[in-house]
Design a protein around this motif. Structure first.
Motif, short mmCIF file in Angstrom:
data_model
loop_
_atom_site.label_atom_id
_atom_site.label_comp_id
_atom_site.label_asym_id
_atom_site.label_seq_id
_atom_site.Cartn_x
_atom_site.Cartn_y
_atom_site.Cartn_z
N VAL A 32 37.00 1.64 16.92
CA VAL A 32 37.42 2.34 15.70
C VAL A 32 38.10 3.66 16.05
O VAL A 32 39.22 3.93 15.62
CB VAL A 32 36.21 2.58 14.77
N SER A 46 22.81 8.22 7.62
CA SER A 46 23.06 6.78 7.82
C SER A 46 21.78 6.13 8.33
O SER A 46 20.86 6.81 8.79
CB SER A 46 24.21 6.57 8.82
N HIS A 74 29.81 7.34 11.19
CA HIS A 74 28.47 7.41 11.80
C HIS A 74 28.29 6.29 12.81
O HIS A 74 28.34 5.12 12.44
CB HIS A 74 27.38 7.23 10.74
N PHE A 75 28.04 6.62 14.03
CA PHE A 75 27.67 5.65 15.06
C PHE A 75 28.63 4.45 15.10
O PHE A 75 28.22 3.30 14.93
CB PHE A 75 26.23 5.16 14.83
N ASP A 109 38.88 -3.96 7.67
CA ASP A 109 39.00 -3.27 8.95
C ASP A 109 39.68 -1.92 8.69
O ASP A 109 40.82 -1.88 8.22
CB ASP A 109 39.86 -4.14 9.88
N ALA A 110 38.97 -0.84 8.98
CA ALA A 110 39.52 0.50 8.70
C ALA A 110 40.87 0.69 9.36
O ALA A 110 41.76 1.35 8.81
CB ALA A 110 38.54 1.57 9.18
N GLU A 120 33.97 -1.39 5.47
CA GLU A 120 33.02 -2.03 6.40
C GLU A 120 33.56 -3.41 6.77
O GLU A 120 33.79 -4.24 5.90
CB GLU A 120 31.64 -2.14 5.71
N ILE A 121 33.72 -3.63 8.07
CA ILE A 121 34.36 -4.88 8.51
C ILE A 121 33.47 -6.11 8.30
O ILE A 121 33.99 -7.23 8.16
CB ILE A 121 34.81 -4.72 9.99
N ARG A 168 21.34 4.41 10.99
CA ARG A 168 21.15 4.63 12.43
C ARG A 168 20.74 6.08 12.71
O ARG A 168 19.96 6.35 13.63
CB ARG A 168 22.47 4.29 13.12
N GLY A 216 32.75 2.23 8.35
CA GLY A 216 31.66 1.46 8.97
C GLY A 216 30.28 1.85 8.48
O GLY A 216 29.43 2.21 9.29
N GLY A 262 27.82 0.10 7.55
CA GLY A 262 26.71 -0.79 7.91
C GLY A 262 25.88 -1.11 6.68
O GLY A 262 26.40 -1.51 5.65
#
Ligand SMILES: C[S@@+](CC[C@H](N)C(=O)[O-])C[C@H]1O[C@@H](n2cnc3c(N)ncnc32)[C@H](O)[C@@H]1O
Length: 202
Positions: free
Chosen positions: A119, A179, A104-105, A84-85, A57-58, A181, A34, A36
């Motif tokens: 996740v 990241s 991360h987040f 999708d992981a 990353e979805i 975020r 993920g 982002g």
């Protein structure tokens, strides 16, 4: 009408997967879940030219844009896939093929109906631990305290993972790569709950 703009997004092949099928070159492997907008992946790949990076990353748009930047800079040794992981990890092998992992987040979902999209679930922890090499480092961080408590309990319960904090650590083991975020939280002075685990030997 369905948005077709990112129909060309990077996908992994069908069936069983290896690191070699997903990125070029040799060297240790970072697995990011993920990413982002991808600041961490870009910074980490830049700082570790001897290593490889695979990000899942979805969101098709973010995966496509990040993969374009990674491929332009790193000739295929760092890649981001629109996946999708939770569907890719069980297909990835062999066991112990990952040296570093970063989450991360994760989990921006709050509604009960979205629980299946989370996740960091038990099956994720199981698959991630299987993929880590003995001695490999896993970072999971969030700015949501309740989520941090939940993640820590889930991670520390796995016999293959050894916690490196009690339960949180101040600094990321992958600093100065951050990241988006994480950087935002630092600017805003928000607390970040960082959990670091090492894969147990044997
Ligand atoms: C809150 S954002 C954090 C983004 C980035 N990690 C950061 O720290 O700035 C969570 C990210 O995880 C992605 N994501 C959520 N579920 C996922 C899944 N099952 N597989 C891959 N990515 C996922 C979201 O699309 C989003 O980009």
């Amino acid at each position: 009408m369905r948005n077709t703009k990112y129909d060309h997004c990077p996908r992994v092949p069908e069936g069983a997967l290896t690191v070699e099928m997903l990125c070029a070159g040799g060297g240790p492997v970072m697995l990011e879940i993920g990413p982002g907008r991808g600041m961490f992946a870009l910074q980490w790949a830049e700082a570790n030219p001897e290593a490889r990076l695979i990000a899942l990353e979805i969101r098709r748009k973010w995966a496509t844009l990040l993969d374009e930047r990674l491929r332009a800079r790193h000739q295929g040794r760092a890649r981001c896939f629109a996946e999708d992981a939770n569907t890719v990890l069980p297909r990835l092998g062999p066991d112990g093929c990952v040296d570093f992992a970063a989450v991360h987040f994760p989990d921006p979902w709050w509604k009960k109906k979205h629980a299946k999209r989370l996740v960091v679930r038990d099956d994720f922890v199981h698959e991630m631990t299987r993929l880590l090499k003995p001695g490999a480092t896993l970072l999971v961080q969030t700015d949501v305290e309740d989520r941090a408590t939940e993640y820590f309990e889930r991670l520390v319960a796995h016999p293959g993972l050894v916690a490196q904090g009690a339960p949180y650590v101040d600094e990321s083991p992958f600093a100065p790569a951050r990241s988006n975020r994480e950087a935002r939280a630092a600017i805003d002075g928000l607390p970040v709950y960082r959990m670091v685990f090492v894969k147990a030997a044997g």
